[in-house]
Design a protein around this motif. Structure first.
Motif, short mmCIF file in Angstrom:
data_model
loop_
_atom_site.label_atom_id
_atom_site.label_comp_id
_atom_site.label_asym_id
_atom_site.label_seq_id
_atom_site.Cartn_x
_atom_site.Cartn_y
_atom_site.Cartn_z
N GLN A 72 47.52 -24.32 -45.84
CA GLN A 72 47.00 -23.05 -46.62
C GLN A 72 47.89 -22.62 -47.51
O GLN A 72 49.04 -22.34 -47.00
N VAL A 73 47.71 -22.44 -48.64
CA VAL A 73 48.51 -21.63 -49.68
C VAL A 73 47.91 -20.45 -50.13
O VAL A 73 46.75 -20.39 -50.55
N SER A 74 48.52 -19.19 -49.67
CA SER A 74 48.23 -17.93 -49.92
C SER A 74 49.28 -16.96 -49.65
O SER A 74 50.08 -17.09 -48.63
N ARG A 75 49.08 -15.84 -50.09
CA ARG A 75 50.13 -14.83 -49.66
C ARG A 75 50.00 -14.42 -48.17
O ARG A 75 48.52 -14.63 -47.74
N PHE A 76 50.76 -13.93 -47.53
CA PHE A 76 50.44 -13.39 -46.06
C PHE A 76 49.78 -12.21 -46.19
O PHE A 76 50.53 -10.88 -46.16
N VAL A 167 41.80 -22.62 -54.19
CA VAL A 167 40.69 -23.62 -53.63
C VAL A 167 40.45 -24.56 -54.88
O VAL A 167 40.60 -25.76 -54.62
N THR A 168 40.49 -24.03 -56.24
CA THR A 168 40.34 -25.01 -57.37
C THR A 168 41.66 -25.93 -57.42
O THR A 168 41.28 -27.10 -57.81
N GLU A 169 42.74 -25.33 -57.54
CA GLU A 169 43.93 -26.10 -57.34
C GLU A 169 43.93 -27.40 -56.40
O GLU A 169 44.24 -28.35 -56.54
N ALA A 170 43.56 -27.19 -55.24
CA ALA A 170 43.56 -27.92 -54.09
C ALA A 170 42.57 -29.06 -54.39
O ALA A 170 42.68 -30.19 -54.15
N PRO A 176 39.70 -32.16 -49.91
CA PRO A 176 38.48 -31.37 -49.28
C PRO A 176 38.74 -29.97 -48.98
O PRO A 176 40.15 -29.99 -48.29
N VAL A 177 38.28 -29.13 -49.15
CA VAL A 177 38.80 -27.66 -48.86
C VAL A 177 37.85 -27.00 -47.74
O VAL A 177 36.56 -26.92 -47.91
N GLY A 183 33.07 -14.73 -51.62
CA GLY A 183 33.41 -14.44 -52.90
C GLY A 183 33.23 -15.65 -53.73
O GLY A 183 32.54 -16.39 -53.67
N GLY A 184 34.43 -16.01 -54.48
CA GLY A 184 34.28 -17.16 -55.56
C GLY A 184 34.42 -18.38 -54.95
O GLY A 184 34.42 -19.59 -55.39
N ILE A 185 34.96 -18.54 -53.36
CA ILE A 185 34.97 -19.57 -52.78
C ILE A 185 33.42 -20.28 -52.69
O ILE A 185 33.35 -21.60 -52.84
#
Length: 267
Positions: A72-76, A167-170, A176-177, A183-185
């Motif tokens: 998972q890539v995201s801020r904490f 999500v788009t980047e992955a 597969p995500v 939201g936009g997910i």
């Protein structure tokens, strides 16, 4: 009411507003348009990488090349639910003991809770050598790119989300995500086709186990995910929609706009 009136007067000078999702639209004194964000496939975070660039992240972060990686890539941030991701990983690992988890990201300057969330994540992952918490600088675009390409399954288990370009980047990397149903997910993940939408750690763990047990399905969803981004979420589409909107506003009230001779006159 007075503040609403002031806002209406300030907004009335604009010709239109753009929102990324219909759910974010407001009552405004002018037309509203929906134009989702996009990614630039030529940016450092999204360009194709040579194999040795991906190999570097295995060495730098002590990842096993052979065993599956959950990323998972995201801020904490609490809304990104990193603790929920850890819970999902632990449940999935009961079936796949070789699973590795990577939580990569940073903290936002405007989020005073970021440091506290990072400490909680570090405490939860302490003692498990297969969980890797990476605090990356804001410009670590090539590193994130390589991590997404090295991962087998990507998570974005948000509890709240704007659009969610991670999500788009992955998906652009053919992954597969498994994402939060928010939201936009929801706009990006076509459930069971380009990934999975989930609401709980238990649901996420179920989907992780499913994908890791079926390599053919993992590859199928990944290929569909990349094709879906290519068709819908590249910067060329966003640019086209912005230019079309500008042309429409410049020719407001016209029944038809003729572009055949390079002019915007009515045909």
């Amino acid at each position: 009411m007075r503040q609403h009136g002031i806002a209406t007067r300030l907004l009335s000078i604009y010709d239109a507003s753009i929102f990324s999702l219909a759910a974010f639209a407001q009552t405004l004194p002018h037309p509203q348009y929906l134009i989702p964000p996009s990614i630039d496939p030529l940016a450092d975070k999204n360009i194709e990488l040579p194999k040795d660039e991906v190999e570097k992240v295995y060495e730098e972060f002590k990842l096993d090349r052979v065993r599956p990686i959950l990323l998972q890539v995201s801020r904490f941030d609490r809304f990104k639910d990193p603790i929920g991701v850890i819970r999902a990983y632990r449940m999935a690992k009961q079936s796949n003991h070789s699973l590795q988890l990577v939580l990569a990201g940073g903290s936002a300057d405007d989020d005073p809770e970021g440091e506290a969330v990072l400490r909680e994540v570090q405490a939860e992952t302490a003692g498990d050598p297969d969980m890797h918490v990476l605090l990356l600088p804001p410009d670590a675009h090539l590193t994130i790119n390589a991590l997404q390409r090295a991962a087998d399954v990507v998570m974005q288990k948000s509890l709240k989300e704007g659009f969610g370009l991670t999500v788009t980047e992955a998906m652009w990397k053919g992954k597969p995500v498994i994402g939060g149903d928010v939201g936009g997910i929801r706009l990006q993940i076509v459930n069971h086709h380009t990934g999975f939408l989930v609401k709980t750690p238990e649901g996420a763990a179920l989907r992780i186990r499913y994908l890791l047990a079926r390599e053919d399905k993992l590859r199928e969803l990944g290929a569909k995910a990349k094709a879906f981004v290519q068709e819908n979420f590249l910067i060329t589409r966003q640019l086209r929609e912005h230019l079309t909107l500008m042309l429409a506003l410049l020719n407001a009230g016209q029944d038809r706009i003729n572009l055949s001779n390079g002019n915007s006159g009515v045909s």
